[in-house]
Write a protein that holds these residues in place. Structure first.
Motif, mmCIF file in Angstrom:
data_model
loop_
_atom_site.group_PDB
_atom_site.id
_atom_site.type_symbol
_atom_site.label_atom_id
_atom_site.label_comp_id
_atom_site.label_asym_id
_atom_site.label_seq_id
_atom_site.Cartn_x
_atom_site.Cartn_y
_atom_site.Cartn_z
ATOM 1 N N ILE A 118 8.926 78.356 94.523
ATOM 2 C CA ILE A 118 8.221 79.099 95.577
ATOM 3 C C ILE A 118 8.301 78.319 96.892
ATOM 4 O O ILE A 118 8.709 78.844 97.923
ATOM 5 N N LEU A 119 7.907 77.046 96.812
ATOM 6 C CA LEU A 119 7.848 76.245 98.032
ATOM 7 C C LEU A 119 9.237 75.967 98.592
ATOM 8 O O LEU A 119 9.457 76.064 99.794
ATOM 9 N N VAL A 120 10.192 75.653 97.704
ATOM 10 C CA VAL A 120 11.535 75.319 98.196
ATOM 11 C C VAL A 120 12.171 76.536 98.859
ATOM 12 O O VAL A 120 12.701 76.454 99.975
ATOM 13 N N LEU A 160 10.775 79.035 100.197
ATOM 14 C CA LEU A 160 10.104 79.353 101.452
ATOM 15 C C LEU A 160 10.479 78.387 102.568
ATOM 16 O O LEU A 160 10.715 78.784 103.705
ATOM 17 N N MET A 161 10.526 77.097 102.240
ATOM 18 C CA MET A 161 10.935 76.106 103.248
ATOM 19 C C MET A 161 12.322 76.458 103.795
ATOM 20 O O MET A 161 12.606 76.290 104.976
#
Lengths: 360, 306
Positions: free
Chosen positions: A149-151, A153-154
């Motif tokens: 999720i975070l990767v 999005l980044m």
């Protein structure tokens, strides 16, 4: 007081009813919102949902529905596969940008050569670009267990910066008098994703979206891999015992969603948009998340949901110019839809009962 | 390129300012996650806090009132998430995303009339005597009180989680909600309180950006800081002091990157601007090898009937 009672099986009736209920609730709440903004709520809702389809200028708006709906459906289909299996690709917006950059890059590299192979090559490049961008979170997830999720999005923010750099640098139109942005691909016949039937809005992206819907439907209902995706989502432990490889699923789901998002970006940059510019991305990657959920992660549902969401875009534009309804109000309206959907989804898995007096 | 144009005192001082919104949002999210809830809506709550704080500060002329309003705004928005995940038992990932999308729309709508306005300026603390210490005084003791509030909040969260009964209960709920429920603790109520706290912190962090750091209002101005805050909690292995360390590291990177842009380094601006996000990914990769520290019930819904 109300009490929740878990259903032994999700209710089929409510599975179909909840999206409709959510849309109705959103219309009601949206009406209140529009009234608070000093607009006539009935007129506003009518403008958004009725005008693009049935008004006297509908011949102009209907093609727009296809143009807006195609990327949404294309991206949402890819996302839904992952969402079903609990693999969260939130970075479709980034994959969309990279797909567009790769596709446009191929076209501009061949400019001004006219040849039949250019457009297919662009499609390939766009899909591969989106796929490669999605492979970053996928490989990091399977190799290091990093949160996808975070990767993903980044990587949206990284892609946005890359887009800015490209439209100001490498892909800038050398004859553009120093203005940012690339050459207009609409004026380059070999690369132009033109309307297949003039005046219908029907371009290759729409065709691709329809193919994706069919492909996803067959995959989920008739193929072992689709079964594994559903199994992993519904019962992860059972899936592991059945020998489903999580690694393969992560690579497949992220890869497909990335490739489809990349394709959506390519069809947009080669067709309706035409140029690579700093503000090329319009948030389709994020809106597609709403479309995927509104369509209940089902291919046919997504097709319908994509149409509805396209309606809010086109109708929103009309309401913006006719009634002066702010653009942000439409954005909020779309956000509200997801909220209501998630809230009423409760009824699919639970019965709501009035609390009975307990024996004391 | 002229690196001597970078003033180390100013650099380190602005590092503390850049780190503060991150620290506020991340420490709030840390509490939420320790209670077993994954709220991906930090970005939405931050941007809502940013505009609530900005609007109230402009209209009342009081930046402090603005900060209070931002905290309330963030908390109210987080209640929506709490209602969805704790009472309607919706998927936490999807609900968090919904919160972010909703918050971005809401803030854009509220913020329409506020573009290009300058908010009332915020008084600096300027602690007597300490701020006169050469070098260190300029770095550490000449900030607005929110910088110190964020540090105090970190200490308070650390202390509360480690040494108080309430902290123990919160951690129990996050590790095993069924056991906590069996012991008679109100799992849902505790989680709603934690979510609310997280929302208030995120709102405060957002308002810090719009009122003090930038200070003005532009649409989508938080630009992913909420997501970086989420990554920071993972980076910190759910420990308060490590969150602070991480926030200061990222703050330092952001400021250094901006300074390098201003100094005219040969690297194009866009590549410098993407560096914080790339570094976040690298850090996530390094830290995700060890998952043992994550609260065991993180992201799972609780319903007493199950």
């Amino acid at each position: 007081m109300l009490r929740l009672e878990k259903r032994p099986q999700p209710s089929r009736l409510w599975t179909y009813l909840t999206p409709v209920l959510a849309v109705v609730l959103t219309m009601l709440c949206g009406g209140v919102l529009f009234a608070l903004l000093g607009k006539d709520p009935v007129l506003a809702i009518r403008t958004i949902f009725w005008e693009p389809l049935f008004s006297e200028f509908a011949f102009y708006y209907r093609p727009q529905l296809l143009v807006k709906g195609a990327p949404l459906v294309l991206i949402a289909i890819g996302l839904s596969l992952g969402f079903k299996a609990g693999i969260w690709n939130i970075g479709a917006e980034g994959q969309y940008i990279i797909g567009a950059l790769c596709g446009a890059g191929v076209a501009l590299a061949f400019y001004p050569l006219e040849a039949a192979f250019i457009f297919p090559l662009m499609v390939l490049a766009g899909g591969l670009g989106g796929w490669a961008w999605a492979m970053i979170p996928a490989i990091l997830k399977v190799r290091f267990g990093t949160n996808e999720i975070l990767v993903s999005l980044m990587l949206v923010y990284v892609a946005e910066q890359l887009l800015a750099s490209m439209s100001l640098g490498l892909l800038k139109n050398p004859q553009g008098f120093g203005f940012p942005g690339s050459r207009n691909l609409q004026q380059y016949p070999s690369a132009h994703n033109a309307e297949l039937l003039a005046g219908t809005g029907m371009h290759w992206g729409v065709v691709a979206a329809l193919i994706a819907v069919i492909f996803a439907y067959v995959l989920l209902n008739r193929h072992m891999l689709g079964f594994h995706i559903r199994l992993t989502g519904d019962a992860p432990r059972a899936a592991r015992f059945a020998g489903v490889s999580p690694t393969r699923l992560v690579l497949f789901c992220l890869g497909v969603s990335g490739a489809l998002a990349g394709l959506a970006g390519l069809f947009e940059v080669a067709g309706p948009s035409g140029v690579v510019s700093i503000d090329f991305n319009a948030g389709y990657g994020f809106t597609a998340i709403i479309v995927a959920f509104l369509g209940r992660l089902h291919p046919v549902g997504i097709l319908l949901a994509g149409g509805l969401m396209a309606l809010t875009y086109v109708g929103g534009d009309i309401a913006q110019s006719k009634l002066g309804l702010p653009k942000a109000a439409i954005q909020l309206f779309q956000g509200m839809l997801l909220f209501f959907l998630l809230a009423v989804d409760l009824t699919t898995n639970y019965r709501i009962r009035a609390r009975r007096k307990e024996a004391s | 390129m002229d690196l001597s144009a970078i003033n180390p005192t100013l650099l380190l001082a602005s590092l503390m300012v850049a780190a503060t919104p991150l620290l506020l949002a991340a420490i709030g999210e840390l509490v939420v996650e320790r209670a077993g809830v994954l709220n991906l809506g930090v970005e939405g709550m931050m941007i809502t806090g940013a505009i609530c704080g900005f609007a109230i500060a402009v209209n009342t002329g009081s930046p402090v009132l603005g900060l209070v309003a931002a905290a309330i705004g963030g908390a109210v928005l987080s209640l929506l998430f709490a209602a969805l995940t704790q009472y309607a038992l919706a998927n936490q990932v999807a609900s968090g995303l919904a919160l972010t999308l909703f918050g971005l729309g809401l803030s854009a709508l509220i913020g329409q009339g506020y573009q290009g306005i300058k908010p009332p300026s915020f008084p600096k603390a300027d602690i007597p005597f300490l701020s006169d210490i050469p070098f260190i005084g300029g770095i550490l003791f000449r900030h607005d009180f929110v910088v110190y509030l964020a540090i105090a909040l970190t200490a308070a969260v650390w202390w509360a989680l480690k040494y108080t009964r309430a902290g123990l209960v919160l951690r129990a709920v996050g590790e095993n909600h069924d056991a906590a429920h069996a012991l008679g603790y109100k799992v849902v109520r505790i989680r709603v309180a934690a979510i609310c706290f997280g929302g208030a912190c995120a709102g405060l962090g957002g308002a810090y950006i719009s009122l003090i750091r930038v200070p003005q209002w532009t649409e989508g101005m938080t630009a992913g800081i909420g997501w970086i805050a989420l990554a920071l909690v993972v980076f910190a292995s759910w420990k308060p002091w490590r969150v602070m360390l991480g926030a200061y590291l990222f703050g330092g990177l952001t400021v250094l990157q901006l300074n390098l842009q201003a100094a005219g380094v040969a690297i194009p601006v866009e590549y410098l601007a993407m560096s914080p996000y790339l570094i976040t990914i690298i850090v996530l990769v390094i830290m995700s090898a060890d998952k043992s520290r994550a609260p065991a019930a993180l992201g799972r819904s609780f319903h007493a009937s199950q």
